[in-house]
Each structure stands twice: as structure tokens, then as C-alpha cells.
Design an enzyme around this catalytic site. Structure first.
Site, PDB file in Angstrom:
ATOM      1  N   GLY A  49      21.500  73.885   2.494  1.00  0.00           N
ATOM      2  CA  GLY A  49      20.518  74.688   1.925  1.00  0.00           C
ATOM      3  C   GLY A  49      19.346  74.631   2.828  1.00  0.00           C
ATOM      4  CB  SER A  50      16.411  72.140   2.800  1.00  0.00           C
ATOM      5  OG  SER A  50      17.120  71.035   2.671  1.00  0.00           O
ATOM      6  CG  MET A  94      21.014  74.869 -10.556  1.00  0.00           C
ATOM      7  SD  MET A  94      19.941  73.959 -10.093  1.00  0.00           S
ATOM      8  CE  MET A  94      20.623  73.732  -8.393  1.00  0.00           C
ATOM      9  CG  HIS A 119      27.728  74.441  -6.987  1.00  0.00           C
ATOM     10  ND1 HIS A 119      26.815  73.237  -6.439  1.00  0.00           N
ATOM     11  CD2 HIS A 119      28.387  73.550  -8.126  1.00  0.00           C
ATOM     12  CE1 HIS A 119      27.003  72.188  -6.929  1.00  0.00           C
ATOM     13  NE2 HIS A 119      27.840  72.144  -8.080  1.00  0.00           N
ATOM     14  CB  SER A 170      23.012  76.115  -0.500  1.00  0.00           C
ATOM     15  OG  SER A 170      21.981  76.318  -1.680  1.00  0.00           O
ATOM     16  CG  ASP A 176      23.528  75.764  -5.398  1.00  0.00           C
ATOM     17  OD1 ASP A 176      24.759  75.352  -5.661  1.00  0.00           O
ATOM     18  OD2 ASP A 176      23.085  75.919  -4.211  1.00  0.00           O
ATOM     19  N   GLY A 217      21.030  69.662  -8.711  1.00  0.00           N
ATOM     20  CA  GLY A 217      19.750  70.162  -9.420  1.00  0.00           C
ATOM     21  C   GLY A 217      18.877  70.678  -8.554  1.00  0.00           C
ATOM     22  CG  PHE A 218      16.073  69.265  -7.942  1.00  0.00           C
ATOM     23  CD1 PHE A 218      14.956  70.280  -8.566  1.00  0.00           C
ATOM     24  CD2 PHE A 218      16.439  68.367  -8.937  1.00  0.00           C
ATOM     25  CE1 PHE A 218      14.651  70.319  -9.638  1.00  0.00           C
ATOM     26  CE2 PHE A 218      15.954  68.388 -10.168  1.00  0.00           C
ATOM     27  CZ  PHE A 218      14.994  69.410 -10.571  1.00  0.00           C
ATOM     28  N   GLY A 219      17.626  71.191  -4.135  1.00  0.00           N
ATOM     29  CA  GLY A 219      17.585  71.405  -2.757  1.00  0.00           C
ATOM     30  C   GLY A 219      16.816  70.249  -2.118  1.00  0.00           C
ATOM     31  N   GLY A 220      17.035  69.885  -0.904  1.00  0.00           N
ATOM     32  CA  GLY A 220      16.290  68.985  -0.236  1.00  0.00           C
ATOM     33  C   GLY A 220      16.449  67.542  -0.486  1.00  0.00           C
ATOM     34  CG  MET A 253      28.160  67.515  -6.669  1.00  0.00           C
ATOM     35  SD  MET A 253      27.250  68.947  -5.784  1.00  0.00           S
ATOM     36  CE  MET A 253      25.810  68.561  -5.652  1.00  0.00           C
ATOM     37  CG  ASP A 264      26.347  71.252  -2.522  1.00  0.00           C
ATOM     38  OD1 ASP A 264      25.293  71.405  -1.812  1.00  0.00           O
ATOM     39  OD2 ASP A 264      26.555  72.096  -3.566  1.00  0.00           O
ATOM     40  N   GLY A 265      25.093  68.763  -0.405  1.00  0.00           N
ATOM     41  CA  GLY A 265      23.849  67.859  -0.295  1.00  0.00           C
ATOM     42  C   GLY A 265      23.272  67.122   0.585  1.00  0.00           C
ATOM     43  N   GLY A 266      22.310  67.431   1.093  1.00  0.00           N
ATOM     44  CA  GLY A 266      21.772  66.382   2.158  1.00  0.00           C
ATOM     45  C   GLY A 266      22.537  66.711   3.593  1.00  0.00           C
ATOM     46  CG  HIS A 271      27.090  76.754  -1.969  1.00  0.00           C
ATOM     47  ND1 HIS A 271      28.182  76.226  -2.363  1.00  0.00           N
ATOM     48  CD2 HIS A 271      26.062  76.017  -2.591  1.00  0.00           C
ATOM     49  CE1 HIS A 271      28.082  75.262  -3.307  1.00  0.00           C
ATOM     50  NE2 HIS A 271      26.792  75.212  -3.689  1.00  0.00           N
ATOM     51  CG  MET A 283      25.522  72.558 -10.385  1.00  0.00           C
ATOM     52  SD  MET A 283      24.129  72.532  -9.196  1.00  0.00           S
ATOM     53  CE  MET A 283      24.293  73.992  -8.544  1.00  0.00           C
TER      54      MET A 283
HETATM   55  C1  DX5 Z   1      22.092  71.039  -5.373  1.00  0.00           C
HETATM   56  C2  DX5 Z   1      23.084  72.168  -4.935  1.00  0.00           C
HETATM   57  C3  DX5 Z   1      22.903  72.465  -3.250  1.00  0.00           C
HETATM   58  C4  DX5 Z   1      21.834  72.387  -2.738  1.00  0.00           C
HETATM   59  C5  DX5 Z   1      21.949  71.548  -1.304  1.00  0.00           C
HETATM   60  O1  DX5 Z   1      22.441  70.746  -6.705  1.00  0.00           O
HETATM   61  O2  DX5 Z   1      24.348  72.335  -5.458  1.00  0.00           O
HETATM   62  O3  DX5 Z   1      24.105  73.396  -2.968  1.00  0.00           O
HETATM   63  O4  DX5 Z   1      21.249  73.724  -2.427  1.00  0.00           O
HETATM   64  O5  DX5 Z   1      20.591  71.642  -0.794  1.00  0.00           O
HETATM   65  P1  DX5 Z   1      20.341  70.851   0.478  1.00  0.00           P
HETATM   66  O6  DX5 Z   1      21.174  71.232   1.576  1.00  0.00           O
HETATM   67  O7  DX5 Z   1      18.997  71.171   0.897  1.00  0.00           O
HETATM   68  O8  DX5 Z   1      20.729  69.206   0.043  1.00  0.00           O
HETATM   69 ZN    ZN Z   2      25.764  73.662  -4.693  1.00  0.00          ZN
END
Ligand code: DX5
Ligand code: ZN
Length: 222
Positions: free
Chosen positions: A201-202, A40, A70, A11, A38, A146-149, A141, A179-181, A36, A72
Site C-alpha cells: 500500500g504505502s 474494515m 480483503h 492496496s 481492504d 487495520g492500518f497501512g504504513g 498478515m 500483506d503489511g510492511g 487489493h 476485515m
Molecule cells: C492492513 C491492510 C493492508 C495495508 C497494507 O490492515 O490489510 O492491505 O493496506 O499497507 P502497507 O503496505 O502500507 O503496510
Molecule cells: Zn489487506
């Protein structure tokens, strides 16, 4: 599942946006399969990112690999078309953000892209069973969008299993993305639950050596 059937989709939310073209090249050279992307809108989710112009810029920069958008955002249809025109390969959206989900899916496909549906942590798999035959991907999800990490929500695992059963019941090659964590500690569990496509992502961009990170992630699912 054979390792080659697994897709790793970094991501770019956690990339350095001041050097985005180079970051995307680097992560692809390091062994990523998809990008990927994102999107928003500070309305459907409480954050604001990038639009179709940035997707088009990546194409003009020379990126030819698969771009997994993706969305959002709410509403969906007008920007989905803009992303199709900007060179997206897959466009996924949250069903809550469209008044007419079936229509939005088919509009994406008529514009030459694959279409996916995204399920938030509180959105049941059963809510998409009537349109599952129309889509190319289910995105689960495992954090709130909304946020990475953010930390992986463990209850996502049973939902991934449920989505896998739904996909298997169709007999179609619908991908199951999470997607996520997703990181070296969670990716194995996610694969075991039935996912075949992994957004990170992170876990990738916050490391110095993308190639060794992607190799390590793959080693957990082979
Ligand atoms: C969150 C995004 C993800 C995000 C994942 O809303 O859709 O794609 O970047 O980030 P990580 O991998 O850091 O959880
Ligand atoms: Zn995403």
C-alpha cells in the site's frame, strides 16, 4: 519461481480516495497485477473503510482487472455475497470472524469468486489445515490488520515458509499472499520465504512514480 508468476497487488488503502477510479487506473497502467481492496468495519478491526458500492463503482468506471477483496469484518457471509455481486474476483476473510469457516468458503465459491483465508500474526498456519484444500489463497498478515504504513513483523517469515510447505503438500495452485510492511527492503525476503503474491500500500501509493516503484519492487524478486 519465475518472475511472471509473481503478483503485485497494490492496496488502495493508501490511495487518494477522492480520486479512486483514476488512482486504480494509474496503478494498473504502471504495471500492477491485482487491486487489493481492504474492507474494515470498525468492529473486527479499529478502522473503517469502504464497502461493496465502491467495488461496484470501480467496475462501472471500467476497471476490468482482478479485484482482491480483503475482508476485515465480522460477520463475514452477508457482505461477502454483496462483494461477489459487486464484481470481486477473490474474497478473503479472517477465520476468527466466521463461526463456520468451511461454510463461508463455499458460500464465496458458490457466488462465483475465489476464496482466501487470512492469518493474523498470532493465528497459526495449522489452524487452517483442515480446509486448505478448499481455498484458492492463503494471506499471511505481516502486520496487525487495520492500518497501512506499519512495520513488517519479522516473525512472519517463518510463518510464510510454513504456509508454503502446507500449500506444497496439497499439490494445488493455492496462492500465498503477504500483506503489511511489504516494500523494497522486505519484498525479497518475503519472496525467498515462499510468497508469490505481494500486497503493498504505502510503498506504492506514497511515491510519485508508481511505474518506477513497481519496477523496483519486481527487480527485488526476479
Ligand atoms: C492492513 C491492510 C493492508 C495495508 C497494507 O490492515 O490489510 O492491505 O493496506 O499497507 P502497507 O503496505 O502500507 O503496510
Ligand atoms: Zn489487506
Amino acid at each position: 519461481m519465475d518472475n511472471k508468476d509473481y503478483i503485485i497487488a497494490p492496496s488502495i488503502l493508501s490511495a487518494d480516495f477522492a480520486r479512486l477510479g483514476q488512482e486504480v487506473e494509474d496503478v494498473l497502467d504502471a504495471g500492477a497485477d491485482w487491486i487489493h481492496f481492504d474492507v474494515m468495519d470498525n468492529h473486527y478491526v479499529p478502522n473503517l473503510t469502504i464497502g461493496p458500492m465502491v467495488c461496484e463503482s470501480l467496475r462501472k468506471h471500467g476497471i476490468e482487472d482482478f479485484i482482491d477483496v480483503h475482508l476485515m469484518i465480522e460477520p463475514v457471509d452477508s457482505l461477502a455475497k454483496d462483494f461477489a455481486d459487486a464484481g470481486a474476483d477473490m474474497i478473503s476473510f479472517h477465520p476468527e470472524a466466521s463461526n463456520h469457516v468451511h461454510r463461508s468458503i463455499h458460500a464465496i465459491k458458490e457466488n462465483g469468486c475465489k476464496a482466501g483465508l487470512v492469518l493474523n500474526p498470532a493465528t497459526p498456519v495449522s489452524s487452517i489445515k483442515d480446509v486448505v484444500n478448499d481455498i484458492d489463497l492463503i494471506l499471511i498478515m505481516s502486520v496487525n490488520p487495520g492500518f497501512g504504513g506499519q512495520a513488517f513483523i519479522q516473525s512472519s517469515l517463518s510463518k510464510i515458509k510454513e504456509a508454503r510447505e502446507l500449500i506444497n503438500s496439497t499439490g494445488k495452485p493455492i496462492r500465498l499472499e503477504v500483506d503489511g510492511g511489504v516494500n523494497k527492503d522486505t519484498i525479497g525476503l518475503v519472496a525467498e520465504a515462499g510468497a508469490d503474491t505481494f500486497v503493498a500500500g504505502s510503498a506504492i501509493f506514497n511515491t510519485n512514480d508508481y511505474a518506477s516503484t513497481i519496477k523496483e519492487l519486481r527487480s527485488k524478486i526476479s
